[in-house]
Motif scaffolding. Sequence first.
Motif, PDB file in Angstrom:
ATOM      1  N   ARG A   1     -33.747 -46.702  -7.940  1.00  0.00           N
ATOM      2  CA  ARG A   1     -34.725 -47.225  -8.906  1.00  0.00           C
ATOM      3  C   ARG A   1     -34.714 -46.414 -10.189  1.00  0.00           C
ATOM      4  N   TYR A   2     -33.961 -45.311 -10.187  1.00  0.00           N
ATOM      5  CA  TYR A   2     -33.930 -44.404 -11.327  1.00  0.00           C
ATOM      6  C   TYR A   2     -32.498 -44.026 -11.655  1.00  0.00           C
ATOM      7  N   THR A   3     -32.300 -43.428 -12.818  1.00  0.00           N
ATOM      8  CA  THR A   3     -30.997 -42.892 -13.180  1.00  0.00           C
ATOM      9  C   THR A   3     -30.975 -41.414 -12.802  1.00  0.00           C
ATOM     10  N   ILE A   4     -30.035 -41.055 -11.920  1.00  0.00           N
ATOM     11  CA  ILE A   4     -29.845 -39.669 -11.508  1.00  0.00           C
ATOM     12  C   ILE A   4     -28.348 -39.406 -11.434  1.00  0.00           C
ATOM     13  N   ALA A   5     -27.967 -38.144 -11.407  1.00  0.00           N
ATOM     14  CA  ALA A   5     -26.549 -37.791 -11.317  1.00  0.00           C
ATOM     15  C   ALA A   5     -26.096 -37.811  -9.859  1.00  0.00           C
ATOM     16  N   CYS A   6     -24.932 -38.354  -9.615  1.00  0.00           N
ATOM     17  CA  CYS A   6     -24.315 -38.328  -8.293  1.00  0.00           C
ATOM     18  C   CYS A   6     -23.891 -36.890  -8.003  1.00  0.00           C
ATOM     19  N   THR A   7     -24.259 -36.382  -6.847  1.00  0.00           N
ATOM     20  CA  THR A   7     -23.923 -35.012  -6.469  1.00  0.00           C
ATOM     21  C   THR A   7     -22.421 -34.846  -6.242  1.00  0.00           C
ATOM     22  N   ILE A   8     -21.743 -35.922  -5.937  1.00  0.00           N
ATOM     23  CA  ILE A   8     -20.304 -35.842  -5.626  1.00  0.00           C
ATOM     24  C   ILE A   8     -19.451 -35.940  -6.891  1.00  0.00           C
ATOM     25  N   CYS A   9     -19.645 -37.003  -7.680  1.00  0.00           N
ATOM     26  CA  CYS A   9     -18.776 -37.230  -8.841  1.00  0.00           C
ATOM     27  C   CYS A   9     -19.421 -36.871 -10.179  1.00  0.00           C
ATOM     28  N   SER A  10     -20.708 -36.565 -10.178  1.00  0.00           N
ATOM     29  CA  SER A  10     -21.480 -36.192 -11.370  1.00  0.00           C
ATOM     30  C   SER A  10     -21.723 -37.338 -12.348  1.00  0.00           C
ATOM     31  N   LYS A  11     -21.244 -38.536 -12.045  1.00  0.00           N
ATOM     32  CA  LYS A  11     -21.538 -39.690 -12.907  1.00  0.00           C
ATOM     33  C   LYS A  11     -22.935 -40.198 -12.573  1.00  0.00           C
ATOM     34  N   ASP A  12     -23.497 -40.960 -13.478  1.00  0.00           N
ATOM     35  CA  ASP A  12     -24.851 -41.468 -13.265  1.00  0.00           C
ATOM     36  C   ASP A  12     -24.913 -42.525 -12.169  1.00  0.00           C
ATOM     37  N   ILE A  13     -25.945 -42.408 -11.354  1.00  0.00           N
ATOM     38  CA  ILE A  13     -26.355 -43.471 -10.451  1.00  0.00           C
ATOM     39  C   ILE A  13     -27.453 -44.190 -11.217  1.00  0.00           C
ATOM     40  N   VAL A  14     -27.258 -45.455 -11.522  1.00  0.00           N
ATOM     41  CA  VAL A  14     -28.220 -46.185 -12.348  1.00  0.00           C
ATOM     42  C   VAL A  14     -29.036 -47.140 -11.485  1.00  0.00           C
ATOM     43  N   PRO A  15     -30.195 -47.570 -11.976  1.00  0.00           N
ATOM     44  CA  PRO A  15     -31.003 -48.511 -11.196  1.00  0.00           C
ATOM     45  C   PRO A  15     -30.172 -49.702 -10.727  1.00  0.00           C
ATOM     46  N   GLY A  16     -30.296 -50.004  -9.438  1.00  0.00           N
ATOM     47  CA  GLY A  16     -29.541 -51.101  -8.829  1.00  0.00           C
ATOM     48  C   GLY A  16     -28.319 -50.654  -8.059  1.00  0.00           C
ATOM     49  N   ASP A  17     -27.808 -49.440  -8.330  1.00  0.00           N
ATOM     50  CA  ASP A  17     -26.660 -48.917  -7.587  1.00  0.00           C
ATOM     51  C   ASP A  17     -27.089 -48.561  -6.166  1.00  0.00           C
ATOM     52  N   ARG A  18     -26.208 -48.804  -5.195  1.00  0.00           N
ATOM     53  CA  ARG A  18     -26.469 -48.376  -3.817  1.00  0.00           C
ATOM     54  C   ARG A  18     -26.086 -46.911  -3.711  1.00  0.00           C
ATOM     55  N   MET A  19     -26.947 -46.118  -3.025  1.00  0.00           N
ATOM     56  CA  MET A  19     -26.704 -44.685  -2.908  1.00  0.00           C
ATOM     57  C   MET A  19     -27.086 -44.187  -1.521  1.00  0.00           C
ATOM     58  N   PHE A  20     -26.465 -43.091  -1.118  1.00  0.00           N
ATOM     59  CA  PHE A  20     -26.760 -42.455   0.167  1.00  0.00           C
ATOM     60  C   PHE A  20     -27.352 -41.080  -0.114  1.00  0.00           C
ATOM     61  N   CYS A  21     -27.947 -40.476   0.911  1.00  0.00           N
ATOM     62  CA  CYS A  21     -28.440 -39.107   0.740  1.00  0.00           C
ATOM     63  C   CYS A  21     -27.872 -38.217   1.836  1.00  0.00           C
ATOM     64  N   SER A  22     -27.890 -36.929   1.546  1.00  0.00           N
ATOM     65  CA  SER A  22     -27.405 -35.923   2.466  1.00  0.00           C
ATOM     66  C   SER A  22     -28.330 -34.720   2.342  1.00  0.00           C
ATOM     67  N   ALA A  23     -28.658 -34.080   3.443  1.00  0.00           N
ATOM     68  CA  ALA A  23     -29.492 -32.878   3.414  1.00  0.00           C
ATOM     69  C   ALA A  23     -28.580 -31.679   3.256  1.00  0.00           C
ATOM     70  N   VAL A  24     -28.688 -30.982   2.130  1.00  0.00           N
ATOM     71  CA  VAL A  24     -27.787 -29.869   1.832  1.00  0.00           C
ATOM     72  C   VAL A  24     -28.575 -28.635   1.419  1.00  0.00           C
ATOM     73  N   LYS A  25     -27.889 -27.513   1.428  1.00  0.00           N
ATOM     74  CA  LYS A  25     -28.485 -26.251   0.997  1.00  0.00           C
ATOM     75  C   LYS A  25     -28.337 -26.119  -0.516  1.00  0.00           C
ATOM     76  N   GLN A  26     -29.452 -25.786  -1.182  1.00  0.00           N
ATOM     77  CA  GLN A  26     -29.428 -25.583  -2.623  1.00  0.00           C
ATOM     78  C   GLN A  26     -29.115 -24.119  -2.890  1.00  0.00           C
ATOM     79  N   PRO A  27     -28.181 -23.853  -3.799  1.00  0.00           N
ATOM     80  CA  PRO A  27     -27.863 -22.454  -4.092  1.00  0.00           C
ATOM     81  C   PRO A  27     -29.092 -21.734  -4.632  1.00  0.00           C
ATOM     82  N   SER A  28     -29.214 -20.468  -4.303  1.00  0.00           N
ATOM     83  CA  SER A  28     -30.366 -19.708  -4.763  1.00  0.00           C
ATOM     84  C   SER A  28     -30.067 -18.906  -6.018  1.00  0.00           C
ATOM     85  N   THR A  29     -28.915 -19.148  -6.645  1.00  0.00           N
ATOM     86  CA  THR A  29     -28.572 -18.425  -7.858  1.00  0.00           C
ATOM     87  C   THR A  29     -29.397 -18.933  -9.020  1.00  0.00           C
TER      88      THR A  29
END
Length: 112
Positions: free
Chosen positions: A15-43
């Motif tokens: 429903r929103y525009t966000i960056a794809c964690t894999i390819c860094s291109k935008d995921i725009v409203p209407g695009d199908r997307m998946f999620c993954s639970a990952v560790k965020q770097p603490s740097t």
Amino acid sequence: MAGNGIRSVPCTVSRYTIACTICSKDIVPGDRMFCSAVKQPSTAGANRAIPTAPITKANKNAKTVLAWGHELCYDPNLPPPPPCRHWKRLGRCPSREMGMCAFQHDEEERGT
């Protein structure tokens, strides 16, 4: 891969525009997307989750976050999504029934 060329990975529609964690291109409203639970770097200054980072002494205490990606960027070696909160609490998920929930629905996690 399913016969129609789309991978059978639990997805939802953005429903929103966000960056794809894999390819860094935008995921725009209407695009199908998946999620993954990952560790965020603490740097300091890091604002991207690393979906393929192994758990090490350096990141074992890192915060677990959701990383979103395009459906076509899905890799089966990525960490799985977390359990669906509706499934765990209520034992049902209206979004899953419509084929639109990107979270896990394991029977042993099912609420009553």
